[in-house]
Write an enzyme that holds these catalytic residues in place. Structure first.
Site, PDB file in Angstrom:
ATOM      1  N   LYS A  29      42.767  49.274  49.341  1.00 29.16           N
ATOM      2  CA  LYS A  29      41.793  48.428  50.056  1.00 29.16           C
ATOM      3  C   LYS A  29      40.907  49.266  50.988  1.00 29.16           C
ATOM      4  O   LYS A  29      39.739  48.948  51.188  1.00 29.16           O
ATOM      5  CB  LYS A  29      42.521  47.310  50.824  1.00 29.16           C
TER       6      LYS A  29
ATOM      7  N   SER B  62      40.612  43.324  52.365  1.00 30.17           N
ATOM      8  CA  SER B  62      41.730  42.774  53.137  1.00 30.17           C
ATOM      9  C   SER B  62      41.641  43.393  54.517  1.00 30.17           C
ATOM     10  O   SER B  62      41.009  44.449  54.692  1.00 30.17           O
ATOM     11  CB  SER B  62      43.054  43.176  52.477  1.00 30.17           C
TER      12      SER B  62
ATOM     13  N   ASN C 213      37.233  39.636  43.401  1.00 29.96           N
ATOM     14  CA  ASN C 213      38.398  39.111  44.117  1.00 29.96           C
ATOM     15  C   ASN C 213      39.725  39.497  43.466  1.00 29.96           C
ATOM     16  O   ASN C 213      40.767  39.462  44.116  1.00 29.96           O
ATOM     17  CB  ASN C 213      38.240  37.578  44.192  1.00 29.96           C
TER      18      ASN C 213
ATOM     19  N   TYR D 235      48.892  49.549  48.754  1.00 28.28           N
ATOM     20  CA  TYR D 235      47.904  48.466  48.895  1.00 28.28           C
ATOM     21  C   TYR D 235      46.812  48.849  49.901  1.00 28.28           C
ATOM     22  O   TYR D 235      45.613  48.710  49.620  1.00 28.28           O
ATOM     23  CB  TYR D 235      48.641  47.195  49.327  1.00 28.28           C
TER      24      TYR D 235
ATOM     25  N   ASP E 184      40.639  42.009  31.393  1.00 32.77           N
ATOM     26  CA  ASP E 184      41.345  42.868  32.343  1.00 32.77           C
ATOM     27  C   ASP E 184      40.293  43.755  32.995  1.00 32.77           C
ATOM     28  O   ASP E 184      39.630  44.544  32.298  1.00 32.77           O
ATOM     29  CB  ASP E 184      42.382  43.709  31.566  1.00 32.77           C
ATOM     30  N   VAL E 185      40.138  43.642  34.304  1.00 30.76           N
ATOM     31  CA  VAL E 185      39.048  44.383  34.967  1.00 30.76           C
ATOM     32  C   VAL E 185      39.266  45.897  34.944  1.00 30.76           C
ATOM     33  O   VAL E 185      38.351  46.658  35.246  1.00 30.76           O
ATOM     34  CB  VAL E 185      38.811  43.917  36.431  1.00 30.76           C
TER      35      VAL E 185
HETATM   36  N1  NAP Z   1      47.035  36.483  49.852  1.00 34.75           N
HETATM   37  C1  NAP Z   1      46.798  37.245  50.893  1.00 34.75           C
HETATM   38  O1  NAP Z   1      47.484  37.168  51.923  1.00 34.75           O
HETATM   39  C2  NAP Z   1      45.624  38.207  50.869  1.00 34.75           C
HETATM   40  C3  NAP Z   1      45.226  38.783  52.082  1.00 34.75           C
HETATM   41  C4  NAP Z   1      44.139  39.648  52.086  1.00 34.75           C
HETATM   42  C5  NAP Z   1      43.459  39.913  50.914  1.00 34.75           C
HETATM   43  N2  NAP Z   1      43.875  39.333  49.757  1.00 34.75           N
HETATM   44  C6  NAP Z   1      43.129  39.655  48.547  1.00 34.75           C
HETATM   45  O2  NAP Z   1      42.570  38.464  48.024  1.00 34.75           O
HETATM   46  C7  NAP Z   1      42.420  38.588  46.607  1.00 34.75           C
HETATM   47  C8  NAP Z   1      43.042  37.378  45.920  1.00 34.75           C
HETATM   48  O3  NAP Z   1      44.420  37.373  46.210  1.00 34.75           O
HETATM   49  P1  NAP Z   1      45.332  36.055  46.094  1.00 34.75           P
HETATM   50  O4  NAP Z   1      46.233  36.087  47.252  1.00 34.75           O
HETATM   51  O5  NAP Z   1      44.497  34.882  45.816  1.00 34.75           O
HETATM   52  O6  NAP Z   1      46.230  36.493  44.835  1.00 34.75           O
HETATM   53  P2  NAP Z   1      46.628  35.782  43.468  1.00 34.75           P
HETATM   54  O7  NAP Z   1      46.751  34.315  43.607  1.00 34.75           O
HETATM   55  O8  NAP Z   1      47.795  36.579  42.972  1.00 34.75           O
HETATM   56  O9  NAP Z   1      45.363  36.095  42.539  1.00 34.75           O
HETATM   57  C9  NAP Z   1      45.099  37.362  42.031  1.00 34.75           C
HETATM   58  C10 NAP Z   1      44.089  37.186  40.917  1.00 34.75           C
HETATM   59  O10 NAP Z   1      43.734  38.456  40.391  1.00 34.75           O
HETATM   60  C11 NAP Z   1      43.767  38.381  38.962  1.00 34.75           C
HETATM   61  N3  NAP Z   1      44.030  39.715  38.441  1.00 34.75           N
HETATM   62  C12 NAP Z   1      45.043  40.560  38.744  1.00 34.75           C
HETATM   63  N4  NAP Z   1      44.967  41.683  38.017  1.00 34.75           N
HETATM   64  C13 NAP Z   1      43.860  41.560  37.235  1.00 34.75           C
HETATM   65  C14 NAP Z   1      43.259  42.382  36.239  1.00 34.75           C
HETATM   66  N5  NAP Z   1      43.773  43.575  35.920  1.00 34.75           N
HETATM   67  N6  NAP Z   1      42.137  41.943  35.636  1.00 34.75           N
HETATM   68  C15 NAP Z   1      41.606  40.738  35.942  1.00 34.75           C
HETATM   69  N7  NAP Z   1      42.140  39.909  36.876  1.00 34.75           N
HETATM   70  C16 NAP Z   1      43.256  40.310  37.487  1.00 34.75           C
HETATM   71  C17 NAP Z   1      44.902  37.391  38.664  1.00 34.75           C
HETATM   72  O11 NAP Z   1      44.780  36.773  37.367  1.00 34.75           O
HETATM   73  P3  NAP Z   1      45.569  37.316  36.056  1.00 34.75           P
HETATM   74  O12 NAP Z   1      46.935  37.704  36.493  1.00 34.75           O
HETATM   75  O13 NAP Z   1      45.503  36.165  35.106  1.00 34.75           O
HETATM   76  O14 NAP Z   1      44.761  38.486  35.576  1.00 34.75           O
HETATM   77  C18 NAP Z   1      44.622  36.352  39.738  1.00 34.75           C
HETATM   78  O15 NAP Z   1      43.615  35.482  39.336  1.00 34.75           O
HETATM   79  C19 NAP Z   1      43.088  39.924  46.218  1.00 34.75           C
HETATM   80  O16 NAP Z   1      42.114  40.924  46.077  1.00 34.75           O
HETATM   81  C20 NAP Z   1      43.977  40.213  47.424  1.00 34.75           C
HETATM   82  O17 NAP Z   1      44.232  41.585  47.567  1.00 34.75           O
HETATM   83  C21 NAP Z   1      44.928  38.487  49.706  1.00 34.75           C
END
Ligand code: NAP
Length: 280
Positions: free
Chosen positions: A162, A145, A94, A158, A67-68
């Site tokens: 960010k 983001s 990420n 959020y 957990d980060v």
């Molecule tokens: N999807 C979008 O539209 C979008 C747009 C802009 C930016 N982003 C950014 O891109 C990044 C990836 O997002 P995604 O859309 O790919 O989301 P996702 O599929 O929900 O992935 C999120 C990842 O973060 C991990 N995570 C969450 N809390 C954590 C913790 N406390 N410790 C360690 N790992 C943790 C999760 O794994 P576990 O739950 O197993 O820990 C998962 O691997 C994020 O930073 C998000 O804000 C996403």
């Protein structure tokens, strides 16, 4: 780290068991990178590693369930990853979460949780990786983001996290580049991922209308632009042409972008739910 080459480099990806983290890890494995995936869910980590190995047989993929938000556990995982693979050449911060809703319906705890993971989680992983990145003259890549550059309806918690991450990254760039560490900031607009599947179950209509003024991108398009951006020393990587145009407009004509947002929100506006109907 050498421009353009991830071959045989050890890249740590937080949030590497899902969505963008997993897709980036897979793409970098295709370029010959050795990987360590970090996230909380150990089963999903094992599945992610197997998926990368299936796509790129012979890939070196380590995993750490961590957990980060836990500073000590992050440091232990990072040191173990470095020991296991002879240092760290790049860290991709990420891991992230999203809470969307009317400000009145989000709790203080929602704000704290989002900040804890999206901001302090990055801080913990970065602190832990720094000695290793200094040794390797490596790369720090923070995934923020477009919500770190502009505001959006429903994203009070959020966007704040960010924006904090964008501020942190721009300061780190000044401090780490003289040590030979390349710092890059990734600011995607919305794309297909498990995070967005979850968001779609409960998002406010105003958020959907506002955010979708930039059409949702495919994960593939985001990964392709991010990988291209990483191969340069460009600081700010905004994947997809539509998102880059929006960021340009936010900088050159911020009033125009705000008014486009106002119009989209006005068409969808329902407002906060009465207190007794709000789930939180
Ligand atoms: N999807 C979008 O539209 C979008 C747009 C802009 C930016 N982003 C950014 O891109 C990044 C990836 O997002 P995604 O859309 O790919 O989301 P996702 O599929 O929900 O992935 C999120 C990842 O973060 C991990 N995570 C969450 N809390 C954590 C913790 N406390 N410790 C360690 N790992 C943790 C999760 O794994 P576990 O739950 O197993 O820990 C998962 O691997 C994020 O930073 C998000 O804000 C996403």
């Amino acid at each position: 780290m050498n421009k353009l080459s991830f071959r045989n480099r050890h890249v740590v990806v937080t949030g590497g068991n899902s969505g963008l983290g997993l897709a980036l890890a897979k793409a970098l494995a295709g370029e010959g990178a050795r990987l360590t995936l970090m996230a909380r869910n150990a089963e999903k980590l094992a599945r992610a590693a197997a998926e990368i190995n299936a796509a790129h047989p012979g890939s070196v993929v380590g995993t750490h369930s961590v957990d980060v938000t836990d500073e000590r556990a992050s440091a232990e995982a990072m040191n173990a990853a470095a020991e296991g693979q002879g240092g760290i050449d790049a860290l991709i911060n990420n891991a992230g979460i999203l809470r969307e809703g009317h400000f009145q319906e989000l709790t203080s705890n929602d704000f704290r949780q989002v900040m804890e993971i999206n901001y302090f989680g990055v801080l913990n992983a970065t602190r832990a990786a720094l000695p290793h990145l200094r040794n390797s003259k490596g790369r720090l890549i923070n995934v923020a983001s477009i919500a770190g550059l502009v505001g959006a309806f429903g994203y009070t918690s959020y966007c704040a996290s960010k924006h904090a991450l964008v501020g942190l990254t721009s300061c780190l760039r000044f401090e780490l580049e003289p040590m030979g560490i390349t710092v890059q900031l990734v600011c995607p607009a919305e794309f297909d991922s498990p995070m967005v599947v979850d968001l779609d179950k409960s998002r406010t209509p105003e958020n959907r209308a506002h955010v979708r003024t930039i059409p949702k991108a495919t994960l593939g398009a985001i990964v392709s632009d991010v990988v291209k951006g990483l191969a340069t020393d460009r600081y700010e990587i905004v994947p997809t042409g539509m998102a880059r145009a929006a960021v340009k407009m936010a900088r050159l004509a911020p009033g125009l972008l705000r008014r486009a947002g106002d119009r989209a929100i006005a068409k969808a506006y329902e407002g906060p739910r009465p207190v007794e109907m709000a789930s939180r």
